[in-house]
Design a protein around this motif. Structure first.
Motif, PDB file in Angstrom:
ATOM      1  N   TYR A  61      36.713  64.149  22.610  1.00  0.00           N
ATOM      2  CA  TYR A  61      37.103  64.488  21.379  1.00  0.00           C
ATOM      3  C   TYR A  61      35.897  64.852  20.606  1.00  0.00           C
ATOM      4  CZ  TYR A  61      38.940  64.939  16.566  1.00  0.00           C
ATOM      5  OH  TYR A  61      39.121  65.348  15.192  1.00  0.00           O
ATOM      6  N   TYR A  62      35.235  63.515  20.305  1.00  0.00           N
ATOM      7  CA  TYR A  62      33.939  63.509  19.551  1.00  0.00           C
ATOM      8  C   TYR A  62      32.859  64.215  20.105  1.00  0.00           C
ATOM      9  CZ  TYR A  62      36.458  60.112  16.644  1.00  0.00           C
ATOM     10  OH  TYR A  62      37.518  59.258  15.797  1.00  0.00           O
ATOM     11  N   ILE A  63      32.554  64.152  21.299  1.00  0.00           N
ATOM     12  CA  ILE A  63      31.285  64.891  21.861  1.00  0.00           C
ATOM     13  C   ILE A  63      31.625  66.448  21.648  1.00  0.00           C
ATOM     14  CG2 ILE A  63      30.110  65.301  24.027  1.00  0.00           C
ATOM     15  CD1 ILE A  63      30.461  62.380  24.820  1.00  0.00           C
ATOM     16  N   ARG A  64      32.610  66.883  21.898  1.00  0.00           N
ATOM     17  CA  ARG A  64      32.879  68.362  21.780  1.00  0.00           C
ATOM     18  C   ARG A  64      32.886  68.614  20.430  1.00  0.00           C
ATOM     19  NH1 ARG A  64      37.495  71.607  21.264  1.00  0.00           N
ATOM     20  NH2 ARG A  64      37.360  73.635  22.462  1.00  0.00           N
ATOM     21  N   LEU A  65      33.245  67.673  19.620  1.00  0.00           N
ATOM     22  CA  LEU A  65      33.304  68.133  18.012  1.00  0.00           C
ATOM     23  C   LEU A  65      31.777  68.090  17.524  1.00  0.00           C
ATOM     24  CD1 LEU A  65      34.787  68.553  15.329  1.00  0.00           C
ATOM     25  CD2 LEU A  65      34.881  66.132  14.998  1.00  0.00           C
ATOM     26  N   ASN A  66      30.946  66.970  17.656  1.00  0.00           N
ATOM     27  CA  ASN A  66      29.770  66.723  17.251  1.00  0.00           C
ATOM     28  C   ASN A  66      28.426  67.211  18.275  1.00  0.00           C
ATOM     29  OD1 ASN A  66      30.966  65.461  15.052  1.00  0.00           O
ATOM     30  ND2 ASN A  66      31.062  63.660  16.228  1.00  0.00           N
ATOM     31  N   CYS A  67      28.613  67.663  19.694  1.00  0.00           N
ATOM     32  CA  CYS A  67      27.323  67.814  20.347  1.00  0.00           C
ATOM     33  C   CYS A  67      27.799  68.883  21.049  1.00  0.00           C
ATOM     34  CB  CYS A  67      27.147  66.655  21.098  1.00  0.00           C
ATOM     35  SG  CYS A  67      26.969  64.850  20.300  1.00  0.00           S
ATOM     36  N   ASP A  83      26.497  72.006  20.278  1.00  0.00           N
ATOM     37  CA  ASP A  83      25.269  72.728  20.327  1.00  0.00           C
ATOM     38  C   ASP A  83      24.004  71.819  20.314  1.00  0.00           C
ATOM     39  OD1 ASP A  83      26.049  71.963  18.049  1.00  0.00           O
ATOM     40  OD2 ASP A  83      25.650  73.985  17.022  1.00  0.00           O
ATOM     41  N   LYS A  84      24.294  70.632  20.311  1.00  0.00           N
ATOM     42  CA  LYS A  84      23.197  69.378  20.186  1.00  0.00           C
ATOM     43  C   LYS A  84      23.178  68.349  21.104  1.00  0.00           C
ATOM     44  CE  LYS A  84      24.870  67.555  16.031  1.00  0.00           C
ATOM     45  NZ  LYS A  84      24.759  67.153  14.313  1.00  0.00           N
ATOM     46  N   CYS A  85      22.155  67.543  20.949  1.00  0.00           N
ATOM     47  CA  CYS A  85      22.113  66.410  21.742  1.00  0.00           C
ATOM     48  C   CYS A  85      21.954  65.135  20.999  1.00  0.00           C
ATOM     49  CB  CYS A  85      21.146  66.278  23.043  1.00  0.00           C
ATOM     50  SG  CYS A  85      20.963  65.029  23.852  1.00  0.00           S
ATOM     51  N   ALA A 103      29.662  65.245  29.934  1.00  0.00           N
ATOM     52  CA  ALA A 103      28.548  65.808  29.287  1.00  0.00           C
ATOM     53  C   ALA A 103      27.105  65.792  29.983  1.00  0.00           C
ATOM     54  CB  ALA A 103      28.232  65.076  28.033  1.00  0.00           C
ATOM     55  N   ASP A 104      26.165  66.169  29.549  1.00  0.00           N
ATOM     56  CA  ASP A 104      24.797  66.040  30.194  1.00  0.00           C
ATOM     57  C   ASP A 104      24.191  65.100  29.450  1.00  0.00           C
ATOM     58  OD1 ASP A 104      25.532  68.159  32.070  1.00  0.00           O
ATOM     59  OD2 ASP A 104      25.028  69.663  30.590  1.00  0.00           O
ATOM     60  N   GLN A 105      23.253  64.218  30.088  1.00  0.00           N
ATOM     61  CA  GLN A 105      22.493  63.258  29.450  1.00  0.00           C
ATOM     62  C   GLN A 105      21.129  63.729  29.340  1.00  0.00           C
ATOM     63  OE1 GLN A 105      22.285  59.454  31.509  1.00  0.00           O
ATOM     64  NE2 GLN A 105      21.304  58.367  29.978  1.00  0.00           N
ATOM     65  N   PHE A 123      23.919  62.550  24.772  1.00  0.00           N
ATOM     66  CA  PHE A 123      24.641  63.328  25.475  1.00  0.00           C
ATOM     67  C   PHE A 123      24.956  64.754  24.705  1.00  0.00           C
ATOM     68  CE2 PHE A 123      25.452  59.482  27.520  1.00  0.00           C
ATOM     69  CZ  PHE A 123      25.578  59.801  28.696  1.00  0.00           C
ATOM     70  N   LYS A 124      24.889  65.902  25.492  1.00  0.00           N
ATOM     71  CA  LYS A 124      25.402  67.071  24.890  1.00  0.00           C
ATOM     72  C   LYS A 124      26.843  67.529  26.035  1.00  0.00           C
ATOM     73  CE  LYS A 124      23.990  71.733  24.171  1.00  0.00           C
ATOM     74  NZ  LYS A 124      22.842  72.858  24.493  1.00  0.00           N
ATOM     75  N   TYR A 125      27.629  68.133  25.065  1.00  0.00           N
ATOM     76  CA  TYR A 125      29.003  68.550  25.637  1.00  0.00           C
ATOM     77  C   TYR A 125      28.746  69.554  26.742  1.00  0.00           C
ATOM     78  CZ  TYR A 125      33.414  70.418  26.099  1.00  0.00           C
ATOM     79  OH  TYR A 125      34.635  70.878  26.354  1.00  0.00           O
ATOM     80  N   ASN A 126      29.207  69.332  27.993  1.00  0.00           N
ATOM     81  CA  ASN A 126      29.457  70.446  29.087  1.00  0.00           C
ATOM     82  C   ASN A 126      30.697  70.749  29.319  1.00  0.00           C
ATOM     83  OD1 ASN A 126      29.349  71.470  31.606  1.00  0.00           O
ATOM     84  ND2 ASN A 126      27.611  70.723  32.136  1.00  0.00           N
ATOM     85  N   GLU A 127      31.130  71.799  29.059  1.00  0.00           N
ATOM     86  CA  GLU A 127      32.664  72.574  29.214  1.00  0.00           C
ATOM     87  C   GLU A 127      33.103  72.527  30.515  1.00  0.00           C
ATOM     88  OE1 GLU A 127      35.223  76.035  27.499  1.00  0.00           O
ATOM     89  OE2 GLU A 127      34.275  74.439  26.164  1.00  0.00           O
ATOM     90  N   THR A 128      32.115  72.586  31.266  1.00  0.00           N
ATOM     91  CA  THR A 128      32.440  73.203  32.773  1.00  0.00           C
ATOM     92  C   THR A 128      33.103  71.729  33.187  1.00  0.00           C
ATOM     93  OG1 THR A 128      30.913  74.880  32.957  1.00  0.00           O
ATOM     94  CG2 THR A 128      31.670  73.777  34.998  1.00  0.00           C
TER      95      THR A 128
END
Length: 311
Positions: A107-113, A115-117, A148-150, A159-164
């Motif tokens: 929830y939080y990574i998708r919300l805040n990360c 388009d950024k890391c 997510a991708d580290q 980390f940055k969100y990775n939807e796949t």
């Protein structure tokens, strides 16, 4: 005449009041086996944001194990508990179930990360929930790498969100749950055991789809509506609208149209009845022989009201 001033309650009365308050505040919990050996000081009840509804929910946090548990309550009216030769007026049952903190991270990574890391301790931050930092403390790099991708050095935990990755993780979780439900002979709907056993012979693919759909429904209680729709497409399921959304438009319109249709039919039927049905004719009442004799005997006599007429 002496007056009596009302002072503070006696010490015995205060003790009774304190005992009553403590008695009323008692709750009955069915704890997970992992919490059975823990003291009350090691278990903390906290409020955190629900990753599905985005509202506050209650959770248990075991400090020694760094583990979260979902707190569920079952309540019905007019229930109480009998325990230790006492009656507890709160008849609710509170149950605990292990909770995967990666749902919060999603929830939080998708919300805040998206388009950024940024570091995870800066990502899982919530002004409305002071205990949100506990989530970041228990998550490992291996867990976070599932959704997510580290970036950068490992110690930074950025980390940055990775939807796949997120969809693959949710899909795998859903399929494992569906497999567990089927292997445990969990019956979906109102089908009997014999019917299910007969059906397994030639329709395994359909049964797998039913269990997968059921597992998807359970998993949807832990992710947002937008992620539910994406997961449904990823799994190849038909879009399943949540209960709240299912009654927003289509069902309400259907109910309104049905009510209008029924009302129109009732008005139409009433109008036809008014136009076609005439009131029944009043039949002439037959006079019996006894009534005839009484009428003949009363002929020539005056009514009593005639004596009171104005002259």
């Amino acid at each position: 005449m002496t007056t009596r001033t009302r002072g503070k309650p006696a010490q015995s009365d205060q003790n009774k009041i304190a005992a009553v308050k403590k008695h009323i505040d008692n709750r009955v919990f069915l704890l997970d086996a992992n919490l059975a050996d823990k003291s009350s000081d090691d278990i903390q009840i906290i409020s955190l944001r629900n990753p599905s509804t985005e509202k506050a929910s209650k959770y248990l946090f075991a400090k020694g194990k760094n583990q979260f548990f979902e707190l569920l309550s079952f309540s019905e009216e007019h229930r109480c508990w009998f325990a230790n030769e006492s009656v507890y007026p709160n008849g609710n049952i509170y149950m605990t179930s292990p909770f995967d903190p990666l749902f919060w991270a999603l929830y939080y990574i998708r919300l805040n990360c998206s388009d950024k890391c940024q570091p995870i301790d800066q990502t899982i931050v919530d002004d409305n929930f002071a205990n949100a930092h506990l989530i970041a403390d228990v998550l490992t790099v291996e867990q976070l790498s599932m959704i997510a991708d580290q970036k950068g050095v490992e110690s930074l935990k950025a980390f940055k969100y990775n939807e796949t990755k997120a969809m693959n993780w949710l899909s795998l979780k859903c399929k494992k749950l569906a497999k567990t439900l089927r292997e445990s002979n969990f019956h979906i709907g109102a089908k009997s055991t014999n019917y299910v056993k007969t059906e397994k012979v030639g329709n395994d693919q359909q049964i797998d789809a039913e269990f997968l759909s059921y597992a998807y429904g359970i998993l949807s209680d832990y992710i947002t509506l937008e992620l539910c729709e994406k997961l449904s497409d990823h799994l190849g399921l038909e879009k399943i609208k949540p209960v709240a959304a299912g009654k927003r438009k289509s069902l309400i319109e259907l109910e309104n149209n049905t009510l209008k249709r029924i009302k129109t039919e009732e008005d139409f039927a009433t109008a036809n009845m008014v136009e076609t049905i005439s009131p029944p004719s009043i039949k002439e009442k037959k006079v019996s022989t006894k009534d005839k004799k009484m009428a003949k005997a009363a002929s020539g006599t005056k009514s009593i009201s005639s004596f009171f007429t104005k002259k």
